[in-house]
Design a protein around this motif. Structure first.
Motif, short mmCIF file in Angstrom:
data_model
loop_
_atom_site.label_atom_id
_atom_site.label_comp_id
_atom_site.label_asym_id
_atom_site.label_seq_id
_atom_site.Cartn_x
_atom_site.Cartn_y
_atom_site.Cartn_z
N ASP A 90 0.90 -1.36 -0.01
CA ASP A 90 -0.08 -0.09 -0.02
C ASP A 90 0.88 1.25 0.03
N VAL A 91 0.35 2.59 -0.11
CA VAL A 91 0.91 3.53 -0.19
C VAL A 91 1.73 4.13 1.27
N ASN A 92 1.35 3.27 2.24
CA ASN A 92 1.91 3.62 3.54
C ASN A 92 3.32 3.00 3.73
N ASP A 93 3.50 1.99 2.83
CA ASP A 93 4.86 1.35 3.33
C ASP A 93 5.99 2.16 2.55
N LYS A 94 6.36 3.15 3.53
CA LYS A 94 7.37 4.33 2.94
C LYS A 94 8.70 4.26 3.75
N ALA A 95 9.84 4.65 2.96
CA ALA A 95 11.01 4.63 3.77
C ALA A 95 11.28 5.58 5.00
N GLU A 96 10.37 6.64 4.92
CA GLU A 96 10.42 7.55 6.17
C GLU A 96 9.68 6.78 7.49
N THR A 97 9.05 5.95 7.32
CA THR A 97 8.10 5.38 8.42
C THR A 97 8.78 3.79 8.90
N LEU A 98 9.94 3.43 8.11
CA LEU A 98 10.14 2.13 8.22
C LEU A 98 11.33 2.14 9.19
N PRO A 99 11.16 1.37 10.48
CA PRO A 99 11.93 1.44 11.64
C PRO A 99 13.41 0.72 11.49
N LEU A 100 13.43 -0.34 10.71
CA LEU A 100 14.83 -1.14 10.55
C LEU A 100 15.26 -1.28 11.91
N THR A 101 14.46 -1.85 12.66
CA THR A 101 14.45 -1.84 14.34
C THR A 101 15.76 -3.03 14.59
N GLU A 102 15.61 -3.92 13.77
CA GLU A 102 16.89 -5.09 14.18
C GLU A 102 17.71 -5.18 13.02
N PHE A 103 17.89 -4.25 12.26
CA PHE A 103 18.88 -4.46 10.79
C PHE A 103 20.20 -4.72 11.11
N GLU A 104 20.97 -4.01 12.26
CA GLU A 104 22.06 -4.30 12.49
C GLU A 104 22.17 -5.66 13.06
N ASP A 105 21.38 -6.04 13.98
CA ASP A 105 21.68 -7.43 14.46
C ASP A 105 21.51 -8.50 13.57
N LEU A 106 20.68 -8.22 12.55
CA LEU A 106 20.19 -9.28 11.50
C LEU A 106 21.33 -9.21 10.69
N TYR A 107 22.01 -8.40 10.10
CA TYR A 107 23.09 -8.20 9.46
C TYR A 107 24.35 -9.07 10.11
N ASN A 108 24.55 -8.87 11.13
CA ASN A 108 25.72 -9.66 12.01
C ASN A 108 25.34 -11.19 12.06
#
Length: 430
Positions: A403-421
């Protein structure tokens, strides 16, 4: 002793500062990738404005900058064709004098045909929808009266009645323009066919039932042989033996594209987040090539159109499928408050236990959920070809999807760093 204690504290603070700085850098890069892929001039990475090609070129350029090599001497692209329904010009709905907001008040159905004109609304409720003879008897009258059929759906209807409404919404646009009216979430997709007439899904609570006329201007174009592409690269192992062993990291870069000139679907979580992770890992492995295995990166196109990019690769592999030691598919990685889910975990218990063990020792994610096989992302056709594969996605956080609300500015990327490692460690051990 005091001096030794102060020294140890200083070293720990230095290490913590370094790790925190690296973590911030990972997050910063990921946010930049997601923002770029979701930018208006990428048009939702769909099939209008050659948007899929714009995204593919962006990924290719990143591979080149990182030093990720093409998979073959033919370059980074693997091309294929598909049929797709597109909306690049106008998608307008007006109730009397009020113009509805595209993507908020309504969405055009992905398979909608073109439609232009002013129409008289005819509302169809549960009693009428269950009377098959009545619907058929009214079609010629509706056509002569220039009517638009309004399917008045309620979420409280039984499953059989609900199914009948959905079936009728797919059948009526062959004869008359049609609206499915409900308070269900507006969720878009990619159309693979084109109906004869215009068709929209509208939000009941935002609809004016007193409107005497409905004006539509929907311009759709079906492209029979649209050419899209996968983007492929590789970091070779440093040992001769390792160069013949492959581990794959994959993610789809495509999304749903534009809904006329009025709206586009950014696709931040789905799947700019997974593409960002793929790019981050590509850069990591380019700078730290493994000794014992080569890493193949594939950014798939046309996942949203039915897993077509990955299907094409499995049917036309550029490296032997039986040489793939493991494949990790990345999709929907923008949250993680509730951990992540692993599709195919029940097929590969040993690999799943390895992942759990790494996570438990380092406390990366709060939970890793086991799930069985599912045809829900680009791992699927590899699994059917007996390639060991996981599809991982994060859980919790925002609910925006297709939908139109799946936007970059509201995406939290909460666990991105942990998942990367976690991924880097897992790919070494799996």
């Amino acid at each position: 002793m005091l001096r030794d204690g102060i020294y140890k504290i200083a070293v720990l603070l230095l290490v913590f500062s370094s790790l925190n700085g690296a973590s911030q850098e990972i997050r910063k890069k990921a946010e930049a990738y997601v923002s770029r892929l979701c930018a208006p001039d990428f048009y939702g990475r769909g099939y209008t404005h050659q948007a899929d090609k714009l995204a593919a070129a962006y990924i290719k350029k990143k591979f080149e900058v990182f030093g990720v090599k093409p998979l073959t001497d033919k370059g980074y692209y693997q091309n294929y064709k598909l049929g797709v329904n597109t909306f690049s010009d106008s998608v307008v709905v007006v109730l009397d004098q009020r113009k509805l907001e595209t993507g908020i008040d309504f969405i055009v159905d992905p398979n909608s045909g073109s439609e232009s004109g002013v129409f008289k609304p005819v509302y169809i409720g549960a009693e009428q929808i269950l009377n098959k003879d009545w619907i058929g008897s009214q079609l010629r009258k509706w056509q002569s009266e220039n009517a638009i059929a309004i399917l008045d759906f309620k979420t409280s209807y039984s499953s059989d009645t609900s199914m009948r409404f959905r079936e009728m919404f797919m059948a009526l646009p062959e004869f008359v323009p049609t609206v499915l009216l409900s308070n269900e979430k507006l969720t878009w997709s990619v159309g693979r066919e084109q109906w004869n007439h215009g068709a929209i899904r509208a939000v009941d609570s935002l609809w004016n039932r007193e409107a005497a006329e409905i004006r539509l201007n929907i311009q759709s174009k079906f492209i029979k042989d649209y050419e899209s592409q996968n983007v492929l690269g590789m970091v070779e192992a440093t040992s001769r033996k390792g160069r013949k062993k492959y581990k794959y990291i994959t993610a789809h870069y495509d999304h749903l594209g534009t809904m006329g000139n009025e709206a586009y679907i950014p696709g931040a979580n789905d799947n700019a987040s997974g593409t960002a992770m793929l790019l981050m890992l590509a850069e990591y492995y380019a700078n730290n090539p493994p000794k014992d295995f080569s890493v193949v990166f594939i950014a798939f196109g046309s996942e949203e159109a039915g897993l077509l990019g990955s299907k094409h690769y499995v049917e036309n592999p550029l490296l032997p499928l039986n040489k793939i030691e493991f494949l990790l598919n990345l999709d929907l990685l923008g949250t993680g408050e509730e951990g992540m889910t692993v599709v195919n975990a029940t097929l590969h218990e040993k690999a799943f236990n390895t992942l759990l063990d790494i996570n438990n020792k380092s406390d990366y994610l709060v939970k890793i959920k086991k799930r069985g096989p599912a045809a829900n992302s680009d791992h699927y056709f590899f699994t059917k070809a007996d390639v060991p594969a996981f599809f991982i996605y994060t859980m919790g956080g925002i609910s925006a999807y297709h939908d139109v609300n799946d936007k970059a500015e509201t995406l939290p990327l909460t666990e991105f760093e942990d998942l990367y490692n976690l991924i880097i460690r897992f790919m070494c051990e799996v």
